[in-house]
Scaffold this motif. Structure first.
Motif, PDB file in Angstrom:
ATOM      1  N   ARG A   1       0.819  -1.205   0.000  1.00 37.54           N
ATOM      2  CA  ARG A   1       0.000   0.000   0.000  1.00 37.54           C
ATOM      3  C   ARG A   1       0.857   1.260   0.000  1.00 37.54           C
ATOM      4  O   ARG A   1       0.558   2.225  -0.697  1.00 37.54           O
ATOM      5  CB  ARG A   1      -0.936   0.010   1.219  1.00 37.54           C
TER       6      ARG A   1
ATOM      7  N   ALA B   1       2.102   1.725  -3.573  1.00 39.66           N
ATOM      8  CA  ALA B   1       1.048   2.179  -4.494  1.00 39.66           C
ATOM      9  C   ALA B   1       0.708   3.642  -4.225  1.00 39.66           C
ATOM     10  O   ALA B   1       0.543   4.437  -5.150  1.00 39.66           O
ATOM     11  CB  ALA B   1      -0.191   1.298  -4.349  1.00 39.66           C
ATOM     12  N   HIS B   2       0.649   3.995  -2.943  1.00 40.05           N
ATOM     13  CA  HIS B   2       0.331   5.382  -2.603  1.00 40.05           C
ATOM     14  C   HIS B   2       1.439   6.330  -3.072  1.00 40.05           C
ATOM     15  O   HIS B   2       1.161   7.435  -3.564  1.00 40.05           O
ATOM     16  CB  HIS B   2       0.117   5.529  -1.096  1.00 40.05           C
TER      17      HIS B   2
ATOM     18  N   ILE C   1       3.279   5.961  -5.653  1.00 39.84           N
ATOM     19  CA  ILE C   1       3.153   6.163  -7.105  1.00 39.84           C
ATOM     20  C   ILE C   1       2.028   7.157  -7.406  1.00 39.84           C
ATOM     21  O   ILE C   1       2.161   8.011  -8.284  1.00 39.84           O
ATOM     22  CB  ILE C   1       2.915   4.827  -7.829  1.00 39.84           C
ATOM     23  N   VAL C   2       0.929   7.053  -6.667  1.00 35.34           N
ATOM     24  CA  VAL C   2      -0.157   8.022  -6.838  1.00 35.34           C
ATOM     25  C   VAL C   2       0.396   9.435  -6.673  1.00 35.34           C
ATOM     26  O   VAL C   2       0.142  10.335  -7.478  1.00 35.34           O
ATOM     27  CB  VAL C   2      -1.288   7.777  -5.812  1.00 35.34           C
TER      28      VAL C   2
ATOM     29  N   CYS D   1       2.622  10.589  -9.540  1.00 38.93           N
ATOM     30  CA  CYS D   1       1.803  10.993 -10.690  1.00 38.93           C
ATOM     31  C   CYS D   1       1.225  12.383 -10.478  1.00 38.93           C
ATOM     32  O   CYS D   1       1.193  13.203 -11.390  1.00 38.93           O
ATOM     33  CB  CYS D   1       0.662  10.011 -10.922  1.00 38.93           C
ATOM     34  N   ARG D   2       0.762  12.634  -9.260  1.00 35.68           N
ATOM     35  CA  ARG D   2       0.251  13.965  -8.958  1.00 35.68           C
ATOM     36  C   ARG D   2       1.330  15.011  -9.172  1.00 35.68           C
ATOM     37  O   ARG D   2       1.075  16.088  -9.716  1.00 35.68           O
ATOM     38  CB  ARG D   2      -0.178  14.043  -7.495  1.00 35.68           C
TER      39      ARG D   2
ATOM     40  N   GLU E   1       3.815  14.884 -11.182  1.00 35.93           N
ATOM     41  CA  GLU E   1       4.056  15.057 -12.623  1.00 35.93           C
ATOM     42  C   GLU E   1       2.972  15.931 -13.247  1.00 35.93           C
ATOM     43  O   GLU E   1       3.241  16.778 -14.095  1.00 35.93           O
ATOM     44  CB  GLU E   1       4.075  13.694 -13.328  1.00 35.93           C
TER      45      GLU E   1
ATOM     46  N   ARG F   1       6.574  15.645  -4.052  1.00 39.71           N
ATOM     47  CA  ARG F   1       5.886  14.554  -4.753  1.00 39.71           C
ATOM     48  C   ARG F   1       6.766  13.941  -5.831  1.00 39.71           C
ATOM     49  O   ARG F   1       6.762  12.740  -6.044  1.00 39.71           O
ATOM     50  CB  ARG F   1       4.602  15.087  -5.386  1.00 39.71           C
TER      51      ARG F   1
END
Lengths: 320, 320
Positions: free
Chosen positions: A133, A136-137, A139-140, A143-144, A146, A169
């Protein structure tokens, strides 16, 4: 002291990681492997795996377990580099042709996706849902970061806070998570994992600020691209933000657009250097670095701890 | 019987999923949310969530647990649609502007990445490392399918086997995994989860073949794009492969390129229809459908089973 000499005692384990990285992106699709291997062979400092391994030393270190975490983190970094190339229309990265330049934009996108997915698949080998988790978080959030970077392009009125949130980030979080997950994979105590996360965050902030400074003061040979490339591409970084506190410099900087000539860029860079913005940026980088070092003092004394200290100093102070 | 009437008894649960889908892509970045919501509101059949829920009925069904799996699978599907739009230069999807057309290619790429990451993050809420691994591996395979599709563009000498492997990765696997993970999240017996996986695989193959047929025989109004768009974009699907067994049709088809005119395309489509390739394609779709129905007979009789049967038939036989 050279970077690699600092963690020479990890050499054997880093070779395991290098082999695993190759294996992780193996596939029966010759073209895909070629593209992915192209990136792998371009090298890189493997900073994230080093942080994972060193953090693992604060627990029950087992290379056969922790290697999955180190590989997963490096793969995410690689995937984001591939996607970055799609975005920036960058023709060169680390002095080599980018995947995009060699194989087209769409291929780069799916190669990035593939490497991302491989990373998460690899992470599941440690069978710890909390670790899955966290990754995955992270990576979220990357992406934000970016997406923010796209939104903030050529936005010259952005705040310092906006810049700091973006680099958190984009960069700091992945280093923070490298440290945290290294500790978690080694079953280190929770407070140790949390401190290592915070250490990684501060180091990452210092690292990215230094990176943003070097983009202005490095030579084309050192950078592998002309100085001021970030600004030319609309990426408003700390030295530009500080320089814009000076009205004269501000007037010049806000006129930058994708078609600004090399001559004009040189003038603007000289203006930024003359404004004292580089020194102010280094001061903020140093502030983060000091926070990182302070956190280390709260961790048990060990070879890993002193290596993290040297590494943090090197990364915050590096000249290229 | 209309599709939604088949699973009306799932309505309340599907509304839970719709809400969760919105929540999953919420963020404090107005532009990102807008882009992601744009896609969400464009609708879609939510076929994957339906398969997840029905498969969950073979175990201890708990909507509060299984919803995470359903949301994760639909998010992956949505992410792949966003990235698909980048690839195909598609201007329309389901009759609406694509994210790419509205916000640019690079934005679509990161929106897709973000939705992918959100999917994996959501999946980790069920805290089952096996399920996390299955999902991550499925994404790896989907990416491979996408890369194959690029590699195989305008490759008219590809084999039937090559086509089938591509649609397995591109479509069937995600439906198979929807069924499998629905069962796993509900703690159904392992052999039930395995059978549901196989059922989903066969349904997915039948589904994609039917989709590929419809691209040739549908009207522009039904399809939301001109008939034959797949072939024009170099995507060599089953009807074209079967038609090329006829030398005359082959000669016409292999000349298709991105600049082929609408008039020429009409002629080629008529030629494919006249060759009997549509009927042969339907026969193969039916074969997969029958295999799917046979597997269902090996599962305990229930309302979920009869719904899966109706759903499979509808999907394999649908006319638009």
């Amino acid at each position: 002291m050279k970077l690699k000499a600092m963690y020479a005692f990890l050499d054997a384990d880093l070779q395991v990681i290098e082999k695993e990285l190759e294996a992780a992106i193996q596939s029966d699709y010759s073209l895909l492997s070629e593209a992915a291997l192209h990136l792998l062979q371009a090298g890189g400092k493997r900073i994230r795996p080093v942080f994972v391994l060193l953090s693992g030393k604060f627990g029950q270190y087992d290379i056969e377990r922790i290697k999955h975490v180190a590989v997963a983190l490096e793969l995410i970094h690689m995937a984001s580099l591939v996607h970055d190339d799609v975005i920036d229309d960058a023709e060169l990265r680390r002095g080599r042709q980018t995947i995009k330049a060699k194989w087209s934009n769409r291929f780069a996108m799916y190669t990035g996706d593939y490497i991302f997915a491989r990373s998460l698949e690899r992470m599941t080998r440690i069978g710890n849902p909390v670790a899955h988790r966290i990754l995955a978080h992270a990576i979220v959030e990357v992406c934000r970061g970016e997406i923010e970077q796209i939104k903030d392009k050529y936005r010259f009125d952005q705040s310092l806070r906006c810049y700091l949130r973006r680099i958190k980030r984009k960069t700091a979080l992945l280093i923070a998570v490298s440290c945290q997950l290294g500790a978690i994979a080694a079953n280190a105590p929770q407070e140790v994992a949390e401190r290592l996360y915070t250490f990684g965050y501060y180091v990452g902030m210092s690292f990215q600020i230094t990176d943003d400074i070097l983009d202005f003061i490095g030579t084309e040979k050192q950078l592998g691209k002309p100085a001021g490339s970030d600004l030319l591409q609309g990426n408003v970084t700390l030295p530009a933000l500080f320089a814009m506190e000076n009205a004269d410099a501000r007037q010049k900087i806000v006129r930058v657009h994708p078609g600004t000539s090399a001559g004009e860029m040189k003038e603007i860079i000289d203006c930024i250097k003359a404004s004292g913005a580089i020194e102010k940026s280094y001061a903020l980088s140093d502030w983060y670095l000091q926070k990182a070092l302070d956190i280390l003092d709260e961790l048990p004394k060990s070879k890993a701890r002193s290596t993290l200290r040297n590494l943090a100093k090197y990364i915050g102070k590096r000249k290229f």
